[in-house]
Design an enzyme around this catalytic site. Structure first.
Site, PDB file in Angstrom:
ATOM      1  N   THR A 106       0.803  -1.279  -0.188  1.00 18.42           N
ATOM      2  CA  THR A 106       0.031  -0.007   0.036  1.00 18.42           C
ATOM      3  C   THR A 106       0.928   1.062   0.056  1.00 18.42           C
ATOM      4  O   THR A 106       0.950   1.991   0.911  1.00 18.42           O
ATOM      5  CB  THR A 106      -0.939   0.197   1.215  1.00 18.42           C
ATOM      6  N   THR A 142      -1.139  -2.740   5.773  1.00 16.55           N
ATOM      7  CA  THR A 142      -1.280  -1.681   6.337  1.00 16.55           C
ATOM      8  C   THR A 142      -2.183  -0.766   5.529  1.00 16.55           C
ATOM      9  O   THR A 142      -1.894  -0.191   4.435  1.00 16.55           O
ATOM     10  CB  THR A 142       0.046  -0.859   7.137  1.00 16.55           C
ATOM     11  N   LEU A 174       5.383  -6.881  11.820  1.00 18.15           N
ATOM     12  CA  LEU A 174       7.018  -7.470  11.645  1.00 18.15           C
ATOM     13  C   LEU A 174       7.962  -6.089  11.644  1.00 18.15           C
ATOM     14  O   LEU A 174       7.697  -5.098  11.029  1.00 18.15           O
ATOM     15  CB  LEU A 174       7.029  -7.948  10.082  1.00 18.15           C
ATOM     16  N   LYS A 234      -2.237  -0.560  13.761  1.00 22.10           N
ATOM     17  CA  LYS A 234      -1.069  -0.675  13.018  1.00 22.10           C
ATOM     18  C   LYS A 234      -0.446   0.943  12.866  1.00 22.10           C
ATOM     19  O   LYS A 234       0.567   1.021  13.153  1.00 22.10           O
ATOM     20  CB  LYS A 234      -1.126  -1.498  11.686  1.00 22.10           C
ATOM     21  N   ASN A 238       2.656   2.663  14.626  1.00 19.86           N
ATOM     22  CA  ASN A 238       3.852   3.396  13.704  1.00 19.86           C
ATOM     23  C   ASN A 238       4.182   4.656  13.955  1.00 19.86           C
ATOM     24  O   ASN A 238       4.927   5.360  14.021  1.00 19.86           O
ATOM     25  CB  ASN A 238       3.593   3.061  12.128  1.00 19.86           C
ATOM     26  N   PHE A 279      13.801   2.841  20.924  1.00 17.24           N
ATOM     27  CA  PHE A 279      13.497   3.705  20.011  1.00 17.24           C
ATOM     28  C   PHE A 279      13.995   5.352  20.445  1.00 17.24           C
ATOM     29  O   PHE A 279      13.526   6.442  19.938  1.00 17.24           O
ATOM     30  CB  PHE A 279      11.971   3.922  19.428  1.00 17.24           C
ATOM     31  N   LEU A 280      15.092   5.255  21.453  1.00 18.12           N
ATOM     32  CA  LEU A 280      15.491   6.619  21.554  1.00 18.12           C
ATOM     33  C   LEU A 280      16.950   6.764  21.445  1.00 18.12           C
ATOM     34  O   LEU A 280      17.692   7.382  22.009  1.00 18.12           O
ATOM     35  CB  LEU A 280      15.228   6.942  23.318  1.00 18.12           C
ATOM     36  N   ALA A 282      19.467   8.664  18.862  1.00 23.84           N
ATOM     37  CA  ALA A 282      19.368   9.691  17.912  1.00 23.84           C
ATOM     38  C   ALA A 282      20.175   9.240  16.903  1.00 23.84           C
ATOM     39  O   ALA A 282      21.150   8.439  16.981  1.00 23.84           O
ATOM     40  CB  ALA A 282      19.870  10.976  18.585  1.00 23.84           C
ATOM     41  N   CYS A 290       7.597   1.207   5.794  1.00 30.85           N
ATOM     42  CA  CYS A 290       6.456   1.442   6.374  1.00 30.85           C
ATOM     43  C   CYS A 290       6.388   2.793   7.301  1.00 30.85           C
ATOM     44  O   CYS A 290       5.295   3.581   6.745  1.00 30.85           O
ATOM     45  CB  CYS A 290       6.484   0.360   7.552  1.00 30.85           C
TER      46      CYS A 290
END
Length: 473
Positions: A106, A142, A174, A234, A238, A279-280, A282, A290
């Site tokens: 998509t 998605t 995933l 989802k 994200n 996810f911190l 830098a 995605c």
């Protein structure tokens, strides 16, 4: 409703009469191929479909067209076992399957930020008229909220009502590089359904996942919900992850101005359980197939729903992400002693090596790769750019053809005026800077992922620049 399976589940018999539902996966790109192979490993009869004959021939021959650790071995094992086949025939798909999973792409529309649903529409309108018995069409792609309801309308239009074909949505989560583990041992599963039968079919289609969890003494949370919530899970996830990454990159901008260290800042705030340290890190920002297109499609859909202001912050998330790519160009000009004018720097006559082409390690995916974005910017600024990546070279060549591609890390850095590490492959993280000292023309390095040991590189005589980190002499 949230259920922690294994528990007493709803039961639905496969319309084909098979002991377990037969599964088809429509689209055998990264998503569909991974799911098809892993569900065959769980013991299901699986048929993978794609319109791309070359891709299907490759998979049928035991060759995965993507790089994903562990997937090649599972493909060959399950082809040999006879549980897994691939086809380009819609008729074969319709005859075979009880549950048809939509796994097509998509992408972002070329004329705006919205998602292009043409592949989803094509999958449904090609399959539905050929169905001869009850089946479940379940989305994994998605998609914008409201897509499942639209697919229901397509199914009603293209199948006789007496067949009772139903629709469900069960989004995928995933992560490239660990996708096999994510399929076999998911941290949650979402069932967007309208009937007990659909719930039962999705449970039966995932029973192998639950059985594996039972043998390993784990539970798999399953959220049984409506279409809209399932679709939003989802894109909301994200959007949150993209926001977290851009937040710490925004803090890196502040740290660069203030002389602070963003790595220590991230570690300090990450100890707060409400924030967490995932996810911190830098760096040069997020990419891939995605996050970038999904947050844009989410904004576009919010506008259509009349709530665009609710997601206005995602526009800044996107802008921060793009700025970090340009930051590499700015640092390059600074280290190379070149001015930075309104049109950017003039890097003519410089040789820059970029280590990394994929958007993340353990993948060959270069879609919206920050590394390749920087490569283009450096090349347009006049630099002679050499690129090396352990797995993504072929895909990178197809995407950017006017730079040099080296066969090894050693070849790549030889004669370089500047080295930029833009994907955190283990090979790059573990490189001894002393071993490169006599190869490069000048000892300058930009650590675009903050994955190198700054003290080690500085001690080896390198001029080091990280993202949001103070300069160490």
């Amino acid at each position: 409703m949230t259920i922690a399976y294994p528990s007493t589940p709803p039961v639905a018999a496969a319309p084909s009469g098979a002991p377990r539902p037969r599964l088809t996966f429509l689209g055998t790109g990264y998503l569909g191929a991974t799911y098809a192979i892993c569900f065959a490993e769980l013991g299901y009869e699986v048929l993978g479909f794609d319109v791309d004959e070359a891709k299907i021939a490759k998979l049928a021959g035991g060759d995965v067209p993507i790089h994903e650790p562990g997937l090649d071995e599972l493909l060959r094992k399950n082809l040999s076992a006879g549980r897994l086949r691939f086809t380009t025939s819609w008729e074969e798909v319709a005859e075979f399957g009880d549950v048809h999973f939509i796994c097509v792409g998509t992408p972002q529309r070329p004329d705006g930020m919205a998602a292009d649903l043409s592949h989803v529409e094509s999958a449904v309108t090609n399959l539905a008229p050929l169905l001869k018995r009850k089946a479940l069409i379940a989305g994994k792609s998605t998609v914008p909220v409201g897509t499942a309801e639209w697919i229901e309308q397509l199914v009603r239009r293209h199948t006789p009502a007496e067949l009772g074909v139903e629709v469900a949505w069960s989004p995928e989560f995933l992560q490239e590089g660990v996708a096999v583990e994510d399929v076999l041992r998911p941290n949650r599963i979402i069932f967007g359904v309208k009937s007990e039968w659909a719930t039962g079919m999705l449970y039966a289609a995932h029973k192998g996942v639950f059985d594996l969890a039972l043998t390993e003494d784990r539970e798999v949370p399953v959220v049984v919900t409506d279409f809209a919530t399932a679709e939003l899970v989802k894109v909301a996830a994200n959007a949150f992850l993209a926001t977290k990454i851009s937040f710490i990159n925004a803090m890196a901008e502040v740290c660069e101005a203030a002389g602070a260290d963003v790595t220590q800042l991230a570690r300090s705030i990450g100890y707060d359980a409400r924030i967490g340290n995932k996810f911190l890190r830098a760096g040069v920002g997020f990419g891939g197939g995605c996050l970038p297109k999904d947050i844009r499609a989410f904004q576009a859909r919010a506008q259509e729903l009349g709530v665009g202001e609710a997601l206005r912050f995602l526009h800044e998330v996107d802008l921060i992400n793009q700025r970090r790519r340009q930051k590499i160009v700015q640092l390059s000009a600074e280290l190379l002693g070149r001015g930075y004018g309104p049109a950017g720097p003039d890097l003519a006559g410089t040789r820059i090596t970029v280590l990394g082409a994929t958007f993340k390690p353990n993948s060959d995916d270069v879609r919206d790769s920050p590394a390749l974005s920087v490569v283009r910017k450096l090349s347009r600024s006049g630099a002679e750019v050499t690129v090396y990546d352990p797995e993504g070279m072929d895909n990178a060549r197809n995407d950017v053809d006017d730079v040099i591609y080296a066969k090894t890390l050693t070849d790549a850095v030889t004669g370089a005026d500047l080295v930029c590490v833009l994907t955190e492959w283990e090979e790059f993280r573990n490189t001894d800077p002393n071993a490169l000292n006599e190869l490069v023309a000048a000892r300058r390095v930009i650590d675009g992922r903050n994955c190198l040991d700054q003290n080690v590189w500085v001690a080896a005589g390198w001029e080091y620049r990280g993202m949001g980190k103070p300069v160490v002499a």
